[in-house]
Design a protein around this motif. Structure first.
Motif, PDB file in Angstrom:
ATOM      1  N   THR A 222      -3.971  -2.160  -2.033  1.00 26.65           N
ATOM      2  CA  THR A 222      -4.495  -0.930  -1.368  1.00 26.65           C
ATOM      3  C   THR A 222      -5.252  -1.338  -0.268  1.00 26.65           C
ATOM      4  OG1 THR A 222      -4.340   0.321  -3.753  1.00 26.65           O
ATOM      5  CG2 THR A 222      -5.813   1.145  -1.639  1.00 26.65           C
ATOM      6  N   CYS A 223      -5.196  -0.882   0.916  1.00 24.71           N
ATOM      7  CA  CYS A 223      -5.767  -1.176   2.043  1.00 24.71           C
ATOM      8  C   CYS A 223      -6.977  -0.188   2.087  1.00 24.71           C
ATOM      9  CB  CYS A 223      -4.996  -0.895   3.333  1.00 24.71           C
ATOM     10  SG  CYS A 223      -6.291  -1.230   4.896  1.00 24.71           S
TER      11      CYS A 223
ATOM     12  N   ASP B  87       0.875  -1.373   0.121  1.00 22.01           N
ATOM     13  CA  ASP B  87      -0.110  -0.028   0.063  1.00 22.01           C
ATOM     14  C   ASP B  87       0.874   1.233   0.056  1.00 22.01           C
ATOM     15  OD1 ASP B  87      -3.007   0.943   0.589  1.00 22.01           O
ATOM     16  OD2 ASP B  87      -1.493   2.169   1.913  1.00 22.01           O
ATOM     17  N   ASN B  88       0.477   2.357  -0.725  1.00 20.90           N
ATOM     18  CA  ASN B  88       1.386   3.486  -1.016  1.00 20.90           C
ATOM     19  C   ASN B  88       1.536   4.186   0.348  1.00 20.90           C
ATOM     20  OD1 ASN B  88       1.896   3.336  -3.453  1.00 20.90           O
ATOM     21  ND2 ASN B  88       0.004   4.081  -4.387  1.00 20.90           N
ATOM     22  N   GLU B  89       0.490   4.049   1.304  1.00 23.04           N
ATOM     23  CA  GLU B  89       0.502   4.923   2.329  1.00 23.04           C
ATOM     24  C   GLU B  89       1.631   4.464   3.481  1.00 23.04           C
ATOM     25  OE1 GLU B  89      -2.593   6.091   6.099  1.00 23.04           O
ATOM     26  OE2 GLU B  89      -3.179   6.141   4.074  1.00 23.04           O
ATOM     27  N   ASP B  90       1.822   3.156   3.518  1.00 16.37           N
ATOM     28  CA  ASP B  90       2.700   2.517   4.646  1.00 16.37           C
ATOM     29  C   ASP B  90       3.286   1.212   3.799  1.00 16.37           C
ATOM     30  OD1 ASP B  90       0.547   0.539   4.555  1.00 16.37           O
ATOM     31  OD2 ASP B  90       0.112   1.042   6.624  1.00 16.37           O
ATOM     32  N   ASN B  91       3.307   1.097   2.988  1.00 15.35           N
ATOM     33  CA  ASN B  91       4.011  -0.030   2.063  1.00 15.35           C
ATOM     34  C   ASN B  91       3.761  -1.495   2.928  1.00 15.35           C
ATOM     35  OD1 ASN B  91       5.850  -1.011  -0.059  1.00 15.35           O
ATOM     36  ND2 ASN B  91       7.324  -1.053   1.584  1.00 15.35           N
ATOM     37  N   THR B  92       2.524  -1.712   3.279  1.00 13.71           N
ATOM     38  CA  THR B  92       2.057  -2.946   3.681  1.00 13.71           C
ATOM     39  C   THR B  92       1.247  -3.696   3.063  1.00 13.71           C
ATOM     40  OG1 THR B  92       0.159  -1.763   4.773  1.00 13.71           O
ATOM     41  CG2 THR B  92       2.119  -2.143   5.913  1.00 13.71           C
TER      42      THR B  92
ATOM     43  N   ARG C 195      -9.165   1.424   3.944  1.00 12.54           N
ATOM     44  CA  ARG C 195      -9.247   1.635   5.293  1.00 12.54           C
ATOM     45  C   ARG C 195     -10.508   2.095   5.903  1.00 12.54           C
ATOM     46  NH1 ARG C 195      -4.138   2.504   3.609  1.00 12.54           N
ATOM     47  NH2 ARG C 195      -2.453   1.837   4.880  1.00 12.54           N
TER      48      ARG C 195
END
Length: 393
Positions: free
Chosen positions: A299-300, A245-250, A302
């Motif tokens: 992509t999570c 995921d781009n936000e936190d690479n998870t 959320r």
């Protein structure tokens, strides 16, 4: 006031007296009009349950549900198909797919799990509920449960599964034209790209590659940073590296017994798969993730969290892009219980006419009780009128 809210789960209450009991290990599919539920398992229903003590089908099959239900997406009423004499006795962790008005059911297990498994293919006519076994010859797969299937043209592919003791990621296919099972790929361990055997995984398919998503064994769950995929043209396994995921690479944590749906964006042509919930040895999940199959980007979602952590549930997608979930195992006050909850969420923005239809039935739910002629007379388009059950009037 009605407001269209994508990526927000809502709970659907049942408007019918008759409804399915809480369950796990079942499978659901959706079309424009109905959610269909097949099979399932619940060992916690008491013998003196007033809804079940005179149900001869349940008495003969418990703790498995030998039944097919449909849930009208407009009236939110459940209806059970008449007793199915030809339904298999293996009713948990089947692989199920919808093709037109036909429900295809393959594999599955009875109770105790793994004691009796199936390698038979059944077809259920969803117009009248009749079910029959498909005659087959050739190299039939071994009886398993927890496998996953896809349909490609005339071929039905099955991947993986377990006997309850051994796990596989072998691939077989059934040719509907000839009635013959064929071996596609039998894992031998000689190729380092062969995935570990597993069950309760999910599949995605882009026309060329079969993607294997998660799954596990009795003691292990598989992850999503690297995804095994089978190339149907090259007839070999490959390993695909995904991007977090781009936000936190998870990426999603390893899991099995999760839900999965797939859709293609009409504007970009990009196919995505969405997974929800699931379980590993330590945790029940409520998160929802989307994988872009073109760019292998996770992509999570959320803002799109399930109402509660759940596994052994089932998920399905309407053609308009609304994902429904039904049943599964949840934890309430530190107790693990099965649920009969139906939830839905819009994963994409549908056509404006669809949004208008949703607003109309929000403000005027009594429309479900009007006849088709009355609905047409007040100007409701035929395609929406046809989504309401005729026996609701």
């Amino acid at each position: 006031m009605y407001k269209f809210k994508p990526f927000v789960f809502i709970k659907h209450k049942s408007n019918s007296v008759e409804r399915p009991k809480p369950r796990s290990g079942h499978r659901i599919v959706c079309d424009h009009k109905y959610l269909y539920s097949y099979g399932g398992f619940n060992p916690c229903i008491s013998d003196d349950d007033p809804d079940m003590q005179n149900d001869q089908t349940w008495i003969s099959s418990k703790p498995l549900f030998k039944e097919v239900w449909k849930f009208n997406l407009v009236s939110q009423q459940w209806w059970r198909f008449p007793r199915q004499h030809n339904m298999p006795n293996e009713l948990a962790s089947n692989a199920v797919i919808l093709s037109g008005n036909t429900l295809m059911v393959y594999g599955g297990t009875g109770v105790p799990f793994g004691d009796r498994c199936s390698n038979r293919l059944y077809l259920c006519n969803l117009e009248n509920g009749t079910m029959h076994i498909v005659p087959a010859k050739g190299y039939l797969p071994d009886p398993h449960y927890g496998q996953a299937i896809i349909l490609r043209g005339w071929y039905l592919y099955t991947v993986g599964g377990t006997t309850g003791y051994e796990y596989t990621c072998d691939i077989h296919r059934f040719d509907f034209r000839t009635g013959v099972w064929e071996k596609v790929y039998i894992c031998s361990g000689r190729d380092q790209n062969e995935p570990a055997g597993r069950y309760r995984h999910e599949l995605a398919f882009d026309g060329k590659l079969i993607y294997v998503l998660g799954g596990g064994t009795a003691s292990e769950s598989f992850g999503f940073l690297e995804i095994p995929a089978f190339d149907l043209e090259m007839n070999k396994w490959i390993i695909l590296n995904t991007y977090g995921d781009n936000e936190d690479n998870t990426v999603p944590k390893p899991r099995r017994c999760h839900g999965s749906v797939q859709y293609t964006d009409e504007n970009t042509g990009v196919t995505s798969v969405v997974i929800s919930g699931g379980y590993n040895e330590d945790h029940i999940f409520s998160d929802v993730w989307k994988l872009d199959l073109k760019h292998l980007q996770w992509t999570c979602l959320r803002q799109c969290k399930l109402p509660c952590p759940v596994y052994f549930h089932s998920a399905a997608l309407t053609p308009e892009g609304r994902m429904y979930t039904f049943g599964g195992i949840v934890k309430i006050h530190n107790r693990v219980v099965r649920t009969d909850a139906v939830h839905s969420v819009w994963l994409k923005i549908p056509k404006l006419s669809e949004v208008c239809w949703q607003a109309l039935i929000h403000y005027f739910p009594h429309l479900c009780r009007k006849s088709p002629d009355q609905l047409l007379l007040i100007g409701i388009p035929l395609k929406f009128v046809q989504r309401i059950d005729s026996y609701d009037f």
